[in-house]
Scaffold this motif. Structure first.
Motif, PDB file in Angstrom:
ATOM      1  N   ASP A 182      62.143  76.794  34.724  1.00  0.00           N
ATOM      2  CA  ASP A 182      61.389  76.454  35.926  1.00  0.00           C
ATOM      3  C   ASP A 182      62.002  75.328  36.769  1.00  0.00           C
ATOM      4  O   ASP A 182      61.371  74.844  37.703  1.00  0.00           O
ATOM      5  CB  ASP A 182      59.942  76.084  35.553  1.00  0.00           C
ATOM      6  N   ARG A 183      63.248  74.909  36.439  1.00  0.00           N
ATOM      7  CA  ARG A 183      63.863  73.830  37.212  1.00  0.00           C
ATOM      8  C   ARG A 183      65.364  73.803  36.938  1.00  0.00           C
ATOM      9  O   ARG A 183      65.830  74.233  35.888  1.00  0.00           O
ATOM     10  CB  ARG A 183      63.232  72.481  36.876  1.00  0.00           C
TER      11      ARG A 183
ATOM     12  N   VAL B  48      57.805  77.943  38.833  1.00  0.00           N
ATOM     13  CA  VAL B  48      58.365  77.591  40.130  1.00  0.00           C
ATOM     14  C   VAL B  48      57.667  78.414  41.210  1.00  0.00           C
ATOM     15  O   VAL B  48      57.218  79.533  40.963  1.00  0.00           O
ATOM     16  CB  VAL B  48      59.891  77.854  40.130  1.00  0.00           C
TER      17      VAL B  48
END
Length: 237
Positions: A104-105, A147
């Motif tokens: 997610d990053r 995200v």
């Protein structure tokens, strides 16, 4: 009823639910992989499920993954990590997991790539997509992670370019109290856009014990089942 009997019955019921949802959606059950989420359950359950033909097992805590996976090295199972992951624990997860569902990053992509390269273990990564906009209230506080949909292309490109990582597709959790069908419609749109840029990224990990039918109807390739398969989770002290 023995534990094996219980697991056998639950697995049969789960497979029937998947088959029925696939039939209703005009899909083949062979298109959907059942991932058994064994969080808080003992290794004996993993062994029993493997003996019943389950080939994919998931954990959402790094400490449980590293405790169970080495002890199950003799089993022919694929290990999935499905929980939120701190970058500092990426190496430990990569050591045992074949698939990470919760990317997610960008910083996590970097950590996973470094670990996969160092350990010589290619890891399939799924971009976790936030479906908070489909929840019943304000986006803040929905607590599902992921995200934002408009940020998926850039993060996916980072995964695709990272050494040691394979871009597998997307994962999401339907928002609590929201309309799972609408949420998974949104995820299907994100997944379609991703496949247009990365044709091999065709996994959609969506659907759990309470909403697998809605997910399968909208193209899920992997459903993550815990309670429906293993029962009520033990209370840990």
């Amino acid at each position: 009823m023995t534990r094996l009997d219980e697991l056998t019955t639950n697995l049969k019921r789960a497979r029937q639910s998947i088959a029925q949802a696939c039939t209703a959606a005009g899909r083949s059950p062979a298109e959907v992989t059942l991932v058994a989420i064994t969080k808080t359950f003992p290794l004996d359950d993993v062994r029993a499920l493997a003996g019943l033909g389950v080939t994919d097992v998931g954990e959402n805590r790094e400490q449980e993954l590293k405790a169970k996976a080495p002890e199950a090295a003799d089993l022919d199972v694929t290990w999935h990590f499905v929980g939120q992951l701190q970058s500092k624990k990426a190496r430990s997860v990569v050591k045992y997991a074949d698939v990470v569902h919760s990317v997610d990053r960008a910083s996590l992509v970097t950590a996973l790539s470094r670990a996969a390269t160092d350990l010589g273990r290619p890891v399939r990564c799924l971009i976790q997509v936030s479906l908070a906009e489909y929840g019943p209230g304000p986006v803040a506080g929905t607590g599902r992670g992921g995200v934002e949909p408009h940020d998926v292309p850039a993060l996916a490109e980072a995964v695709a370019e990272a050494e040691g990582l394979v871009l597998g597709g997307v994962m999401a959790v339907a928002p609590l109290g929201g309309d799972a069908g609408k949420a998974f419609d949104g995820l299907a749109s994100v997944a379609a856009r991703l496949r247009s840029e990365h044709p091999g990224a065709d996994w959609i990990s969506a659907g759990m014990s309470g909403d697998l039918e809605a997910a399968i109807t909208r193209g899920a390739t992997h459903v993550r089942l815990g309670r429906a398969l293993l029962g009520t989770r033990p209370v840990l002290g």
